[in-house]
Scaffold this motif. Structure first.
Motif, PDB file in Angstrom:
ATOM      1  N   ASP A   1      48.449  -0.575  26.557  1.00  0.00           N
ATOM      2  CA  ASP A   1      47.239  -1.207  26.073  1.00  0.00           C
ATOM      3  C   ASP A   1      47.583  -2.698  25.957  1.00  0.00           C
ATOM      4  O   ASP A   1      48.526  -3.062  25.260  1.00  0.00           O
ATOM      5  CB  ASP A   1      46.876  -0.622  24.705  1.00  0.00           C
ATOM      6  CG  ASP A   1      45.639  -1.276  24.145  1.00  0.00           C
ATOM      7  OD1 ASP A   1      44.580  -0.667  24.235  1.00  0.00           O
ATOM      8  OD2 ASP A   1      45.762  -2.413  23.620  1.00  0.00           O
TER       9      ASP A   1
ATOM     10  N   ALA B   1      49.222   4.465  23.880  1.00  0.00           N
ATOM     11  CA  ALA B   1      49.078   3.024  24.152  1.00  0.00           C
ATOM     12  C   ALA B   1      50.278   2.496  24.939  1.00  0.00           C
ATOM     13  O   ALA B   1      50.351   1.314  25.270  1.00  0.00           O
ATOM     14  CB  ALA B   1      48.922   2.257  22.853  1.00  0.00           C
TER      15      ALA B   1
ATOM     16  N   GLU C   1      54.394   2.014  18.550  1.00  0.00           N
ATOM     17  CA  GLU C   1      53.768   3.016  19.424  1.00  0.00           C
ATOM     18  C   GLU C   1      54.790   3.956  20.031  1.00  0.00           C
ATOM     19  O   GLU C   1      55.896   3.551  20.397  1.00  0.00           O
ATOM     20  CB  GLU C   1      53.014   2.307  20.569  1.00  0.00           C
ATOM     21  CG  GLU C   1      51.819   1.514  20.128  1.00  0.00           C
ATOM     22  CD  GLU C   1      50.682   2.360  19.571  1.00  0.00           C
ATOM     23  OE1 GLU C   1      50.624   3.571  19.863  1.00  0.00           O
ATOM     24  OE2 GLU C   1      49.859   1.794  18.831  1.00  0.00           O
TER      25      GLU C   1
END
Ligand code: CTP
Ligand code: MG
Length: 238
Positions: free
Chosen positions: A169, A129, A201
């Motif tokens: 993302d 992500a 992440e």
């Protein structure tokens, strides 16, 4: 993946203090046009769907007429004002990206971004992500103490210099940013730090290029001129 919207945020709201020039560095001429045009041109011709340009409030009109309209960057859907710190500028841009699946965040002061970099980043998005372009450090890196003495030497195999674009993302990053503003966020220098600290992440590092320099000081502008000329020669031979 092609139906998922990709938005680029191009940052040009800095003061360019280290350039030491009366004109802001993002508007200084490189080749035949303002520095900021080089990154915009690349995104205009790439697979991104739209571009959010972030600049200082006092430069919005100039950017609209002298940059976006003059050079025909019709993928620029919004020109928004930046903030005090780089991350404030990113957040102002990010707020305009609702509906995008991916955002690519780029320093407008890096004129030599190319399509291969964005392709590598978007490929990484199939698994991660958060991803950034980076290059292995060529020099030995030292960590110093406050007295300027070396305290440790990280293994160079694992030392990278981080560049932009960085890809995320979109919803993950928007949530991470909201969380960041509720917490202590001193020392945030890029968006992968936000994804790591506040989005939980991992960031995938993909190759950028040693030519993907950030024009920061007057020497960088000279180097950028040389790189531009050598690229033109290479393209002319093709
Ligand atoms: N930037 C921004 N908003 C800020 C600070 C920086 O949009 N508040 C942008 C710059 O315009 C640049 C990119 O972030 O494209 C990288 O920042 P940097 O190279 O540090 O540019 P400046 O902050 O303008 O330069 P300096 O730090 O020398 O003042
Ligand atoms: Mg700066």
């Amino acid at each position: 993946m092609s139906e998922e919207k990709i938005t680029a945020i191009v940052l040009a709201a800095g003061k360019g203090n280290r350039m030491n020039s009366s004109q802001k560095k993002q508007f200084m001429i490189l080749g035949d046009r303002p520095l900021i045009c080089h990154a915009l041109q690349m995104f205009q011709e790439s697979r991104v769907d739209d571009i959010i340009l972030v600049t200082s409030a006092e430069d919005i009109d100039y950017c609209r007429t002298e940059i976006v309209e003059k050079y025909g960057y019709d993928k620029v859907s919004e020109i928004v004002s930046g903030g005090k710190e780089r991350f404030d500028s990113v957040y102002n841009g990010l707020r305009e990206t609702e509906g995008a699946k991916y955002v690519l965040i780029h320093d407008g002061a890096r004129p030599f971004v190319d399509d291969d970099m964005t392709d590598r980043l978007l490929r990484a998005m199939e698994e991660y992500a958060s991803a950034t372009v980076a290059m292995p450090a060529k020099d030995t890196i030292k960590i110093s103490d406050a007295d300027g003495c070396s305290v440790s030497t990280p293994d160079r195999r694992y030392v990278w210099q981080i560049q932009t674009p960085q890809c995320f993302d979109r919803d993950m990053l928007a949530h991470a940013y909201a969380k960041m503003y509720e917490s202590d966020h001193a020392g945030i220098t890029d968006d992968t730090m936000v994804a790591e600290r506040f989005g939980g992440e991992k960031t995938k590092l993909v190759y950028g290029s040693y030519e993907n320099i950030k024009v920061t000081t007057p020497e960088d502008l000279k180097l950028a001129e040389i790189l531009l000329v050598s690229r033109k020669k290479i393209n002319a031979k093709k």
